[in-house]
Structure formats: structure tokens, C-alpha cells
Design a protein around this motif. Structure first.
Motif, PDB file in Angstrom:
ATOM      1  N   LYS A  36       0.834  -1.210   0.000  1.00 23.58           N
ATOM      2  CA  LYS A  36       0.000   0.000   0.000  1.00 23.58           C
ATOM      3  C   LYS A  36       0.862   1.252   0.000  1.00 23.58           C
ATOM      4  CE  LYS A  36      -4.702  -0.041   0.735  1.00 23.58           C
ATOM      5  NZ  LYS A  36      -5.371  -1.139   1.393  1.00 23.58           N
ATOM      6  N   VAL A  37       1.927   1.240   0.823  1.00 24.15           N
ATOM      7  CA  VAL A  37       2.798   2.418   0.936  1.00 24.15           C
ATOM      8  C   VAL A  37       3.425   2.722  -0.420  1.00 24.15           C
ATOM      9  CG1 VAL A  37       4.861   3.367   2.026  1.00 24.15           C
ATOM     10  CG2 VAL A  37       3.275   1.980   3.358  1.00 24.15           C
ATOM     11  N   ARG A  38       3.915   1.648  -1.083  1.00 22.16           N
ATOM     12  CA  ARG A  38       4.545   1.851  -2.397  1.00 22.16           C
ATOM     13  C   ARG A  38       3.558   2.480  -3.378  1.00 22.16           C
ATOM     14  NH1 ARG A  38       6.792  -3.697  -1.549  1.00 22.16           N
ATOM     15  NH2 ARG A  38       5.138  -4.471  -2.887  1.00 22.16           N
ATOM     16  N   THR A  39       2.340   1.929  -3.379  1.00 20.71           N
ATOM     17  CA  THR A  39       1.330   2.430  -4.317  1.00 20.71           C
ATOM     18  C   THR A  39       1.067   3.918  -4.078  1.00 20.71           C
ATOM     19  OG1 THR A  39       0.320   0.262  -4.131  1.00 20.71           O
ATOM     20  CG2 THR A  39      -0.967   1.956  -5.240  1.00 20.71           C
ATOM     21  N   VAL A  40       0.778   4.252  -2.809  1.00 18.98           N
ATOM     22  CA  VAL A  40       0.406   5.640  -2.500  1.00 18.98           C
ATOM     23  C   VAL A  40       1.581   6.579  -2.770  1.00 18.98           C
ATOM     24  CG1 VAL A  40      -0.315   7.197  -0.672  1.00 18.98           C
ATOM     25  CG2 VAL A  40      -1.353   4.956  -0.856  1.00 18.98           C
ATOM     26  N   CYS A  41       2.797   6.094  -2.487  1.00 17.50           N
ATOM     27  CA  CYS A  41       3.982   6.921  -2.725  1.00 17.50           C
ATOM     28  C   CYS A  41       4.111   7.244  -4.220  1.00 17.50           C
ATOM     29  CB  CYS A  41       5.216   6.189  -2.225  1.00 17.50           C
ATOM     30  SG  CYS A  41       6.702   7.108  -2.522  1.00 17.50           S
ATOM     31  N   ALA A  42       3.894   6.220  -5.049  1.00 16.93           N
ATOM     32  CA  ALA A  42       3.984   6.447  -6.497  1.00 16.93           C
ATOM     33  C   ALA A  42       2.919   7.448  -6.942  1.00 16.93           C
ATOM     34  CB  ALA A  42       3.822   5.121  -7.234  1.00 16.93           C
ATOM     35  N   LEU A  43       1.711   7.315  -6.385  1.00 19.61           N
ATOM     36  CA  LEU A  43       0.627   8.249  -6.758  1.00 19.61           C
ATOM     37  C   LEU A  43       0.977   9.674  -6.335  1.00 19.61           C
ATOM     38  CD1 LEU A  43      -2.540   6.121  -5.907  1.00 19.61           C
ATOM     39  CD2 LEU A  43      -1.656   6.711  -8.155  1.00 19.61           C
ATOM     40  N   ALA A  44       1.627   9.785  -5.140  1.00 19.89           N
ATOM     41  CA  ALA A  44       2.021  11.121  -4.660  1.00 19.89           C
ATOM     42  C   ALA A  44       3.052  11.730  -5.610  1.00 19.89           C
ATOM     43  CB  ALA A  44       2.591  11.027  -3.256  1.00 19.89           C
ATOM     44  N   ALA A  69       0.060   2.348 -10.406  1.00 23.07           N
ATOM     45  CA  ALA A  69       0.488   3.594  -9.752  1.00 23.07           C
ATOM     46  C   ALA A  69       1.876   4.012 -10.244  1.00 23.07           C
ATOM     47  CB  ALA A  69       0.508   3.396  -8.242  1.00 23.07           C
ATOM     48  N   PHE A  70       2.782   3.056 -10.370  1.00 14.94           N
ATOM     49  CA  PHE A  70       4.140   3.372 -10.841  1.00 14.94           C
ATOM     50  C   PHE A  70       4.106   3.907 -12.283  1.00 14.94           C
ATOM     51  CE2 PHE A  70       5.556   1.543  -7.038  1.00 14.94           C
ATOM     52  CZ  PHE A  70       6.931   1.643  -6.932  1.00 14.94           C
TER      53      PHE A  70
END
Length: 514
Positions: free
Chosen positions: A17-25, A62-63
Motif C-alpha cells: 500500500k505504501v509503495r502504491t500511494v507513494c507512487a501516486l504522490a 500507480a508506478f
């Protein structure tokens, strides 16, 4: 840069989840900083690229989204390199069944294609075949968001590879069984041709295009989205210009057939299409077809649905504009008396189109109609000054000017001055503008004596109206006003000393315009 540094470790976090949200940010940051700021993203390029190769599913989406927003920030050379790298993965994901993934892939393809470093030949060889195979399918037309994104991406690709590669691939789908899909194809072709014209399209594709377009136009069943088809057909025919000559009889045949349909929506669409193809008819010198359509439309002026009637009047206006007043069939002297009762219709679209048509005739062909008929129209027009829509009032006022030019200002002026006695303010204001326009089109000396005479009427509204007309008139005639200063000064002096403050205010405005 600070924001990117704060969150970059999230790209390699063990939690998905963290990776996904970080990429979206990161995607959001890149979108906000476009078209600058690539140096801030230097540190995250590597983890992003690694991530794209290792992840699947939502995280990959997301990436990809982040990469899609970072690539446009790069220089052409780098952008080209990175696009080729990420393209392999994008093309693999073309086949993904996930709707969300599809949307992101389309968006990224669009962003990659937009960048300068990517050549048309590469797109043509590598991207187009899988792109059309996976995305131009019926399912895409059913989901609204995917539909929009696909149309935009395809139009963007066409600007790089040219019109023929795109239109040639999808033109036969205009005869597809699914209506939503046909509509998507038509919209895309319309937008591509609007952007790039038809110079690349050869005779074979052109024939298939016109044939498919007419098929799709005739086979519409849904009533709500007729605009897409209308715009598409209008764009294609206008772009073809003189090349459309061999197809015009067929197109006009379709239009006439649909004007007879029992559904109001279909009739309205057919009439709207006439307004779009009229200039092309003139370009191809199809005078006979135009006169014939004029006759057909004339017979439909008894239409009961106001929306359709408005479109029919609009089509009539388009034909009158291109064919000219003298060649018009039916002759103007028969057409205008039919329009007089229509002016009483209270529907906005009908009002607007009928008044513009009458104005067009008054401007260019007033001599075909007797002065009496024009006076009749003047009385009808007074009612139009009460309309809610500004465009209608504006058209009405300018029509008064044309009519006054045609039959002389005295009769029109008498009608207008009488109208200053009404109660309603909006009506009076429009009347004063009309008087000023009559003065502008027929020279002020024809109007000023009658105006000054009217000022003697001991009624507030009338005197205010006279002052307002003078104010507008001097605003419109500017330089010419200098000949009339001495004649109107006594009247303005009197008004500036009046007890009523509106008198003084309006007189002051008149003086300022003077």
C-alpha cells in the motif's frame, strides 16, 4: 525537491500500500510541477524504473502513472530513451483486463506520444498494431471514462503518425454492429480530421469513410447522443470540401429522408446537418441541390416541435446565406410572409433563428418584399424586445436597423417612438438602442427632429427614453455627432436642470458621449 526527498523511501517500502500511494504522490507532484523540475525527480527515477519491472496489478498502475507524469518533464533525448523502455511494459499491459489499468495505460501512452523525442515511425511500427488490436474493441465504448481517454489518446497519436494511419485503421468500424462503438469511431475520426485535415486521405479511404459515415448516420437509434454523429459528419464533409461533390446527392438524399422521420430528434438532426453542409454545397457549386433543399425546408415550416422548427429555420438561414437572395427558392417574397407568424412563437430557439433569418433577408434582400410587409414585421419585432435571452434582443435591434435602411426610417421610427410609452423597462431600453441604430444606419438627421419632438410629451418614461436614445446614438455615430451639437444642446440643458435625477444622469451620459 524537498517533498520528493521526504517521500522517496516509500517506493521501496515492504508494504505494498505504501509503495502504491507513494507512487501516486510522485505522480501528483510531477503533474503539478510540469513542464519543469525534472532535477527534483533524479533520485526516484531508478526505483520507479525498477518498480515498473517487478510489480504487477494496482502497484504497477500507480508506478506507470508516476512515470507518465515524469517523462514529459525530460529533455527530448532522455524522454525518447525512457519512453522506449517503458513502452515494452505498456504494450504488455495493453492486454490487461482491469479497467483501471486500461485507463492509466492509455493516459501514459498519450503522455509518451506527446513528448518531442518520440518519432512517428517508432509509434507506427511498435505501438499502433497492439494499440488497435487491444483498445479498439466494443467494450471500450461502453465505459464512459475509458471512452474519453481512448479518443484523446488516439487523436494524440494521429498528430504524430498522421491522419491516414489512424483513420485507415478504424474507418471500417463505422459499420460495426454496436452503436456506441460506431459513435466512438465517428467522434475520433471527426476530431482527427478537424486537427489534421484530409490531405493525406486517398480516394479509397475517402470512399470507405463517406460510405461508413452515412451508414452510421442512418443507423442511429439512441436519441440522446445525436450531437457526436452530427459534428462528425459535419466536420468530415466540410474538410472534404470540393472532394465531397460526388457524394453530395447521396448525403442530401439521406437528409431529406430523415426530415420525414416520425421522431422529432431525427428531424432536428437532419435540419442541423443542412446548416453544416450548406457552405460545402456552395463550394461545389451545387445550386440546384441548394434550391431543392430550400423548397423542402419551406414545406417543413409548419413543424410543430419548437426545437425542430428552430433547426429548420437555422438550416434555411444557412441556405439563404450561401445561395444569395435572388436565386433563392422559394422566392424571398413568398418566404417572408411565412416567417411573420413564426416570429410570434415564444420558444427561444425559434425566436433566435427566425429573427436572424429575417435580419439576413432585411440586410441583403429587402427589395424583394414590399414596405407593408416590413412594417408588419416591425410590429412583431417589438414583442421580441421582451425576450429573456440577450442574443434575441440584440438580433432584433440590429434587424430594426436593416429594415429602416430598406424602407426609410420614418415609419420604423414612428413605431419605435410609440413603444417608449410602455411600462416595462427592458423593453424601453431595447427600443432606445433600436432608435440609435436606426440613426446610425440611416444618418442622424432623419431621426433627431422626431426624437426632439417626442421630448415634448410630458411623460417621464418617454423623456427618459429620448435622452437614452440620444446617449446611445452619440455613442454609435461618434465623429458624425459634431454636426448636431448645436441642435441638441438646448434639450440637454433642459434635461440637466430637470427635477428627476434619472433625467440629469442620462443627460450627463449623453453629454459625455457627445
Amino acid at each position: 525537491k524537498a517533498l520528493v526527498t521526504i517521500i522517496q523511501h516509500g517506493l521501496v517500502d515492504e508494504n505494498q500500500k505504501v509503495r502504491t500511494v507513494c507512487a501516486l504522490a510522485l505522480a501528483a507532484l510531477a503533474e503539478a510541477s510540469a513542464p519543469f523540475g525534472i532535477e527534483s525527480f533524479d533520485n526516484v527515477l531508478k526505483p520507479l524504473w525498477k518498480g515498473v519491472r517487478t510489480h504487477r496489478g494496482k502497484t504497477l498502475a500507480a508506478f506507470l502513472k508516476a512515470i507518465g507524469f515524469v517523462i514529459p518533464l525530460m529533455d527530448a533525448m532522455y524522454a525518447n530513451y525512457y519512453t522506449r523502455e517503458v513502452m515494452v511494459i505498456l504494450i504488455r499491459e495493453f492486454a490487461s483486463p482491469d479497467e483501471e489499468m486500461k485507463k492509466i495505460v492509455l493516459k501514459v501512452v498519450k503522455q509518451c506520444v506527446q513528448t518531442d523525442g518520440v518519432e512517428g515511425q517508432y509509434i507506427r511500427d511498435e505501438i499502433l498494431p497492439p494499440f488497435f488490436k487491444h483498445f479498439w474493441v466494443r467494450r471500450m465504448a461502453l465505459d464512459r471514462r475509458n471512452y474519453r481517454q481512448l479518443v484523446e489518446t488516439t487523436v494524440e497519436i494521429s498528430t504524430k503518425v498522421g491522419c491516414l494511419d489512424v483513420v485507415g485503421k478504424i474507418v471500417d468500424d463505422l459499420k460495426d454492429e454496436s452503436e456506441a462503438y460506431r459513435r466512438m469511431v465517428m467522434e475520433t475520426i471527426g476530431l482527427v480530421i478537424k486537427e489534421l485535415g484530409v490531405s493525406e486521405i486517398d480516394a479509397d479511404v475517402e470512399e470507405r469513410l463517406v460510405d461508413g459515415m452515412l451508414f452510421a448516420f442512418q443507423e442511429q437509434t439512441e436519441d440522446d447522443n445525436t450531437k457526436v454523429m452530427l459534428e462528425g459528419v459535419g466536420t468530415v464533409v466540410s474538410a472534404l470540401g470540393e472532394r465531397a461533390k460526388p457524394y453530395l446527392p447521396q448525403i442530401c438524399g439521406t437528409i431529406k429522408w430523415r426530415l420525414n422521420n416520425k421522431s422529432a430528434q431525427v428531424r432536428q438532426q437532419a435540419a442541423d446537418l443542412i446548416s453544416k453542409v450548406a457552405p460545402v454545397l456552395q463550394q461545389c457549386e451545387e445550386d440546384q441541390l441548394m434550391s431543392h433543399l430550400g423548397m423542402v425546408l419551406y414545406e417543413y415550416l409548419g413543424e410543430e416541435y419548437p426545437d425542430v422548427l428552430g433547426s429548420i429555420l437555422g438550416a434555411m438561414k444557412a441556405i439563404v446565406s450561401v445561395i444569395g437572395m435572388s436565386k433563392m427558392t422559394p422566392p424571398i417574397k413568398d418566404l417572408l410572409p411565412r416567417l411573420t407568424p413564426i416570429l410570434r412563437n415564444r420558444h427561444e430557439k425559434v425566436q433566435e433563428n427566425s429573427i436572424e433569418l429575417v435580419g439576413r433577408i432585411a440586410d441583403r434582400g429587402a427589395e424583394h418584399v414590399g414596405a407593408r410587409e416590413w412594417m408588419r414585421i416591425c410590429f412583431e419585432l417589438l414583442e421580441m424586445l421582451k425576450a429573456n435571452k440577450k442574443a434575441i434582443r440584440r438580433a432584433t435591434v440590429s434587424t430594426f436597423g436593416y429594415i429602416a435602411k430598406a424602407i426609410g426610417p420614418s415609419d420604423v421610427l414612428a413605431t419605435l417612438l410609440n413603444n417608449l410609452k410602455v411600462q416595462e423597462r427592458q423593453n424601453r431600453v431595447c427600443t432606445t438602442v433600436a432608435i440609435a441604430i436606426v440613426a446610425e444606419s440611416c444618418a442622424p438627421f432623419t431621426v433627431i427632429p422626431a426624437l426632439m419632438n417626442e421630448y415634448k410629451v410630458p411623460e417621464l418614461n418617454v423623456q427618459n427614453g429620448v435622452l437614452k436614445s440620444m446617449s446611445f446614438m452619440f455613442e454609435y455615430i461618434s465623429e458624425m455627432g459634431k454636426d448636431y451639437i448645436y441642435s441638441v444642446v438646448p434639450l440637454l440643458e433642459d434635461a440637466l436642470m430637470d427635477r428627476d435625477l434619472v433625467h440629469r444622469q442620462t443627460a450627463a451620459t449623453a453629454v459625455s458621449h457627445l
